[in-house]
Write a protein that holds these residues in place. Structure first.
Motif, short mmCIF file in Angstrom:
data_model
loop_
_atom_site.label_atom_id
_atom_site.label_comp_id
_atom_site.label_asym_id
_atom_site.label_seq_id
_atom_site.Cartn_x
_atom_site.Cartn_y
_atom_site.Cartn_z
N LEU A 43 1.42 -42.29 23.52
CA LEU A 43 1.59 -41.45 22.35
C LEU A 43 0.77 -40.17 22.50
N PRO A 44 1.22 -39.06 21.91
CA PRO A 44 0.44 -37.82 22.00
C PRO A 44 -0.96 -37.98 21.41
N ALA A 45 -1.09 -38.77 20.36
CA ALA A 45 -2.41 -38.97 19.76
C ALA A 45 -3.35 -39.66 20.73
N ASN A 46 -2.82 -40.63 21.48
CA ASN A 46 -3.64 -41.31 22.48
C ASN A 46 -4.10 -40.34 23.56
N ARG A 47 -3.20 -39.44 23.96
CA ARG A 47 -3.55 -38.47 24.99
C ARG A 47 -4.65 -37.53 24.49
N GLU A 49 -6.94 -38.14 22.14
CA GLU A 49 -8.19 -38.89 22.03
C GLU A 49 -8.79 -39.15 23.40
N ALA A 50 -7.93 -39.43 24.38
CA ALA A 50 -8.41 -39.67 25.74
C ALA A 50 -9.01 -38.40 26.32
N GLU A 51 -8.42 -37.24 26.05
CA GLU A 51 -8.96 -35.98 26.54
C GLU A 51 -10.32 -35.69 25.91
N LYS A 52 -10.49 -36.01 24.64
CA LYS A 52 -11.80 -35.83 23.99
C LYS A 52 -12.85 -36.70 24.66
N LEU A 53 -12.49 -37.94 24.98
CA LEU A 53 -13.43 -38.85 25.63
C LEU A 53 -13.75 -38.36 27.04
N ARG A 54 -12.76 -37.83 27.75
CA ARG A 54 -13.01 -37.29 29.09
C ARG A 54 -13.95 -36.08 29.03
N ALA A 55 -13.79 -35.24 28.01
CA ALA A 55 -14.69 -34.09 27.85
C ALA A 55 -16.12 -34.56 27.61
N LEU A 56 -16.27 -35.60 26.79
CA LEU A 56 -17.60 -36.16 26.55
C LEU A 56 -18.16 -36.76 27.84
N ASP A 70 -17.57 -45.11 33.31
CA ASP A 70 -17.02 -46.08 32.37
C ASP A 70 -16.20 -45.39 31.28
N MET A 71 -16.68 -44.24 30.83
CA MET A 71 -15.94 -43.49 29.81
C MET A 71 -14.60 -42.98 30.34
N PHE A 72 -14.60 -42.50 31.60
CA PHE A 72 -13.34 -42.06 32.21
C PHE A 72 -12.35 -43.22 32.30
N ALA A 73 -12.83 -44.39 32.69
CA ALA A 73 -11.96 -45.56 32.79
C ALA A 73 -11.43 -45.96 31.41
N ALA A 74 -12.30 -45.89 30.40
CA ALA A 74 -11.88 -46.23 29.05
C ALA A 74 -10.82 -45.25 28.55
N ALA A 75 -10.99 -43.97 28.89
CA ALA A 75 -10.01 -42.97 28.48
C ALA A 75 -8.66 -43.25 29.13
N ASP A 76 -8.68 -43.62 30.40
CA ASP A 76 -7.42 -43.95 31.07
C ASP A 76 -6.75 -45.15 30.42
N ARG A 77 -7.53 -46.18 30.11
CA ARG A 77 -6.96 -47.37 29.46
C ARG A 77 -6.40 -47.03 28.10
N HIS A 78 -7.07 -46.14 27.37
CA HIS A 78 -6.61 -45.78 26.04
C HIS A 78 -5.30 -44.98 26.11
N GLU A 79 -5.23 -44.08 27.08
CA GLU A 79 -4.05 -43.23 27.19
C GLU A 79 -2.86 -44.01 27.77
N ILE A 80 -3.08 -44.71 28.83
CA ILE A 80 -1.98 -45.37 29.54
C ILE A 80 -1.74 -46.78 29.02
N GLY A 81 -2.78 -47.42 28.56
CA GLY A 81 -2.66 -48.80 28.11
C GLY A 81 -3.17 -49.72 29.20
N TYR A 82 -3.38 -50.95 28.83
CA TYR A 82 -3.92 -51.94 29.77
C TYR A 82 -2.88 -53.03 29.96
N ASN A 83 -2.49 -53.25 31.20
CA ASN A 83 -1.53 -54.30 31.51
C ASN A 83 -2.30 -55.49 32.06
N ALA A 84 -2.36 -56.59 31.33
CA ALA A 84 -3.14 -57.75 31.73
C ALA A 84 -2.59 -58.41 32.97
#
Length: 86
Positions: A43-47, A49-56, A70-84
């Motif tokens: 979703l655009p909102a996820n993208r 939010e992920a960009e804000k976290l990457r900037a931080l 860890d923050m970069f990885a979390a941003a990727d998971r938030h934007e793309i999602g996590y496939n178990a």
């Protein structure tokens, strides 16, 4: 004084076979991965939010590189999602 020695083994017929076998397994594994449909895209909102976290995380790199990674990885998971299953 010390000397380091390396003994190399000659190539055997098993090496080309194992390479061929590994390529076959990789193709089977990759064929099981589904292709993303347009509805699966982030979703655009996820993208945003992920960009804000990457900037931080970029600001945090000077202070603590491990936490920033860890923050970069979390941003990727938030934007793309996590496939178990992966």
């Amino acid at each position: 004084m010390s000397t380091a020695s390396v003994i190399t083994l000659p190539l055997t017929p098993a090496n080309p076979f194992s390479h061929w076998f590994q390529k076959g397994l990789n193709s089977i594994r990759s064929s099981g991965n589904p292709v993303r449909t347009p509805s699966d895209r982030p979703l655009p909102a996820n993208r945003q939010e992920a960009e804000k976290l990457r900037a931080l995380a970029r600001d945090m790199m000077r202070i603590d590189a491990g936490s920033a990674a860890d923050m970069f990885a979390a941003a990727d998971r938030h934007e793309i999602g996590y496939n178990a299953r992966a």
